[in-house]
Scaffold this active site. Structure first.
Site, PDB file in Angstrom:
ATOM      1  N   GLN A   1     -20.035  -8.436  11.452  1.00  0.00           N
ATOM      2  CA  GLN A   1     -18.631  -8.749  11.200  1.00  0.00           C
ATOM      3  C   GLN A   1     -18.166  -8.108   9.894  1.00  0.00           C
ATOM      4  OE1 GLN A   1     -16.310 -10.263  12.981  1.00  0.00           O
ATOM      5  NE2 GLN A   1     -17.595 -10.859  14.718  1.00  0.00           N
TER       6      GLN A   1
ATOM      7  N   ASP B   1     -20.362 -13.124  23.021  1.00  0.00           N
ATOM      8  CA  ASP B   1     -19.508 -12.404  22.072  1.00  0.00           C
ATOM      9  C   ASP B   1     -19.401 -10.970  22.574  1.00  0.00           C
ATOM     10  OD1 ASP B   1     -18.122 -11.422  19.922  1.00  0.00           O
ATOM     11  OD2 ASP B   1     -19.694 -11.759  18.442  1.00  0.00           O
TER      12      ASP B   1
ATOM     13  N   GLU C   1     -29.030  -8.043  24.471  1.00  0.00           N
ATOM     14  CA  GLU C   1     -28.257  -7.063  23.707  1.00  0.00           C
ATOM     15  C   GLU C   1     -28.599  -5.669  24.234  1.00  0.00           C
ATOM     16  OE1 GLU C   1     -26.289  -4.602  21.323  1.00  0.00           O
ATOM     17  OE2 GLU C   1     -25.913  -6.762  21.355  1.00  0.00           O
TER      18      GLU C   1
ATOM     19  N   CYS D   1      -1.034   6.292   7.027  1.00  0.00           N
ATOM     20  CA  CYS D   1      -2.314   5.710   7.454  1.00  0.00           C
ATOM     21  C   CYS D   1      -2.112   4.752   8.618  1.00  0.00           C
ATOM     22  CB  CYS D   1      -2.953   4.981   6.275  1.00  0.00           C
ATOM     23  SG  CYS D   1      -4.425   4.042   6.716  1.00  0.00           S
TER      24      CYS D   1
ATOM     25  N   CYS E   1     -12.720 -10.750  20.207  1.00  0.00           N
ATOM     26  CA  CYS E   1     -11.921  -9.973  19.252  1.00  0.00           C
ATOM     27  C   CYS E   1     -10.680  -9.404  19.913  1.00  0.00           C
ATOM     28  CB  CYS E   1     -12.759  -8.851  18.643  1.00  0.00           C
ATOM     29  SG  CYS E   1     -13.377  -7.666  19.857  1.00  0.00           S
TER      30      CYS E   1
ATOM     31  N   CYS F   1      -8.234   2.377  -0.867  1.00  0.00           N
ATOM     32  CA  CYS F   1      -7.844   1.549   0.280  1.00  0.00           C
ATOM     33  C   CYS F   1      -7.740   0.104  -0.193  1.00  0.00           C
ATOM     34  CB  CYS F   1      -8.868   1.665   1.399  1.00  0.00           C
ATOM     35  SG  CYS F   1      -8.520   0.559   2.805  1.00  0.00           S
TER      36      CYS F   1
ATOM     37  N   CYS G   1      -3.530  -0.184   8.877  1.00  0.00           N
ATOM     38  CA  CYS G   1      -2.862  -1.488   8.774  1.00  0.00           C
ATOM     39  C   CYS G   1      -1.574  -1.477   9.596  1.00  0.00           C
ATOM     40  CB  CYS G   1      -2.524  -1.817   7.323  1.00  0.00           C
ATOM     41  SG  CYS G   1      -3.977  -2.141   6.290  1.00  0.00           S
TER      42      CYS G   1
ATOM     43  N   TYR H   1     -24.763 -10.597  24.428  1.00  0.00           N
ATOM     44  CA  TYR H   1     -24.215  -9.573  23.533  1.00  0.00           C
ATOM     45  C   TYR H   1     -24.576  -9.993  22.106  1.00  0.00           C
ATOM     46  CZ  TYR H   1     -21.307  -9.516  27.772  1.00  0.00           C
ATOM     47  OH  TYR H   1     -20.853  -9.551  29.076  1.00  0.00           O
TER      48      TYR H   1
ATOM     49  N   CYS I   1       0.833  -1.196   0.000  1.00  0.00           N
ATOM     50  CA  CYS I   1       0.000   0.000   0.000  1.00  0.00           C
ATOM     51  C   CYS I   1       0.873   1.254   0.000  1.00  0.00           C
ATOM     52  CB  CYS I   1      -0.917   0.011   1.217  1.00  0.00           C
ATOM     53  SG  CYS I   1      -1.913   1.517   1.349  1.00  0.00           S
TER      54      CYS I   1
END
Length: 442
Positions: A271, A368, A324, A89, A395, A177, A92, A300, A81
């Site tokens: 996601q 989650d 939730e 940026c 995550c 991007c 990443c 969640y 990139c």
């Protein structure tokens, strides 16, 4: 007497040997005086010149960028990139690493967090150390998978779309991007003038042709006439209330996973990787092995991805309760699961709603949680419900490790852990841990 302010070290340069990878997209090094440096754009084993980007004399650690590579790792490549690199940026973290090396580094981070925060080895959690790429993401070095179906662009003062620099409000203008999914790139966001906007979020649904743009105007600015290269619905975020309002088109996108269509409204959570939802549902269901008649919790639960998968498998004799906190997500979940009379969705925080339900026994649990994790109190409550199996989708490996330690205190052990690279080129990973009660006497 006031202490004198400590001297800023921003801009200072140090020649350092780069040590192991750490959680957060950087590696650890030390100055000759022993001060810790968190170095981005470096790889373990390299010798680099690191320029300090944050920190002062006497600080516990400094943040830095590798601005010159003196001895390169065999895993290093030129970043594909043109907008990646020191001071550019911040989206990443690992453009400069071969794809296989990225997954290996992520695996090392997960292993280190498990060991440090939970005292668990990979063998303890039934994990062989592999970080699995999503289908279609195994690309040669120098290529980048286009996976990101939701991209939030910041806008420069002169109306150009860009992405924020690392730990900064400054915007790096871009014309493309590389990790953006095709459905986002084809909108042509980067070619338009967005004067008066603070941000522009582009969403390209998976499994439908739905495209959505969410605009956040600067205070007092008027909305532009949105003319993009593909049909889109347009939403606006009110700068005062934070509420999302429909400008034109559908106020939701239709996402497809586990053989079902899910309505996701107002930029609600889904996601980001197009293969992620199906990958995670498969991992969770293979780990839980639901049976007809099971009682299950989906905590969640978002718009009901796992609740629907559970309901489909526990049948009419079973039942599923989802919890939730987001009001719009609850509305979407109830819509998405209207075909299942034995599914109930409650709105509120898990730690508040779950005790009020009076549920004292369940067969299966899926959780989650957000990046901060579930926390000790919630884990203690879940451990008391006697679930046959628990699936924890995470995550953040640090939050996962902390919560696995709490589950161990509550009498649960990790049967299997699977780790997925659903965020290529970044430091993020997704984990699925399957837990079961420790047998008495084991």
């Amino acid at each position: 007497m006031q202490a004198e302010p400590r001297k800023s070290l921003v801009g200072e340069e140090y020649e350092v040997e780069v040590g192991p990878v750490a959680h957060g997209g950087h590696c650890i090094a030390r100055t000759s005086e022993g001060q810790v440096l968190f170095v981005r754009h470096a790889l373990p084993g390299e010798r680099v010149v690191a320029r300090v980007t944050e920190g002062e004399e006497g600080a516990r650690f400094l943040r830095a960028d590798a601005v010159t590579v003196l001895d390169a790792s065999k895993d290093r490549i030129d970043a594909p990139c043109p907008f990646a690199g020191p001071g550019r940026c911040g989206g990443c973290d690992w453009q400069h690493a071969k794809p296989g090396a990225q997954r290996r580094l992520k695996g090392e981070v997960v292993a280190e967090q498990l060991r440090r925060l939970a005292g668990l080895s990979p063998e303890d959690v039934g994990w062989d150390g592999t970080v699995m790429p999503a289908e279609g993401d195994k690309v040669p070095a120098g290529q980048v998978p286009a996976w990101r179906t939701r991209v939030q662009y910041a806008v420069t003062a002169d109306g150009r779309a860009g992405l924020r620099r690392h730990r900064s409000h400054e915007v790096e203008p871009i014309d493309h991007c590389m990790i953006a999914a095709e459905g986002v790139s084809e909108l042509g966001i980067e070619k338009r003038d967005w004067t008066g906007m603070d941000s522009v979020e582009a969403i390209a649904a998976t499994g439908s042709q739905d495209r959505q743009v969410i605009l956040t105007p600067k205070p007092g600015s008027r909305l532009p006439l949105v003319e993009l290269d593909r049909p889109v619905s347009v939403m606006r975020i009110d700068e005062r209330s934070g509420q999302v309002h429909r400008v034109h088109g559908r106020p939701f996108v239709r996402e497809r996973a586990d053989g079902r269509t899910h309505r996701v409204g107002s930029g609600g959570f889904w996601q980001v990787h197009p293969k992620a939802a199906d990958t995670l549902v498969t991992a969770v269901m293979q780990g839980l092995l639901p049976r007809k008649g099971d009682m299950a919790l989906d905590l969640y639960c978002g718009v009901g991805l796992f609740a629907g998968a559970l309901a489909d498998r526990v049948g009419e004799a079973g039942a599923v309760l989802g919890i939730e906190s987001g009001k719009r997500a609850v509305e979407d979940a109830r819509h998405n699961l209207a075909d299942f009379p034995r599914v109930r969705i409650e709105q509120g925080k898990v730690e508040s709603v779950l005790p009020r339900t009076g549920i004292d026994e369940v067969d299966l649990i899926v959780l989650d949680p957000p990046r901060a994790g579930a926390g000790r109190k919630t884990v203690e409550h879940l451990s008391s419900l006697g679930a046959r199996r628990i699936a924890y989708v995470a995550c953040d490996p640090a939050a996962l490790a902390r919560d696995l330690g709490y589950f161990r205190d509550g009498g649960y052990r990790v049967r299997t852990l699977r780790v997925f690279d659903l965020f290529p080129m970044t430091h993020h990973v997704e984990c699925v841990a399957i837990l079961e009660p420790v047998k008495k006497g084991a």
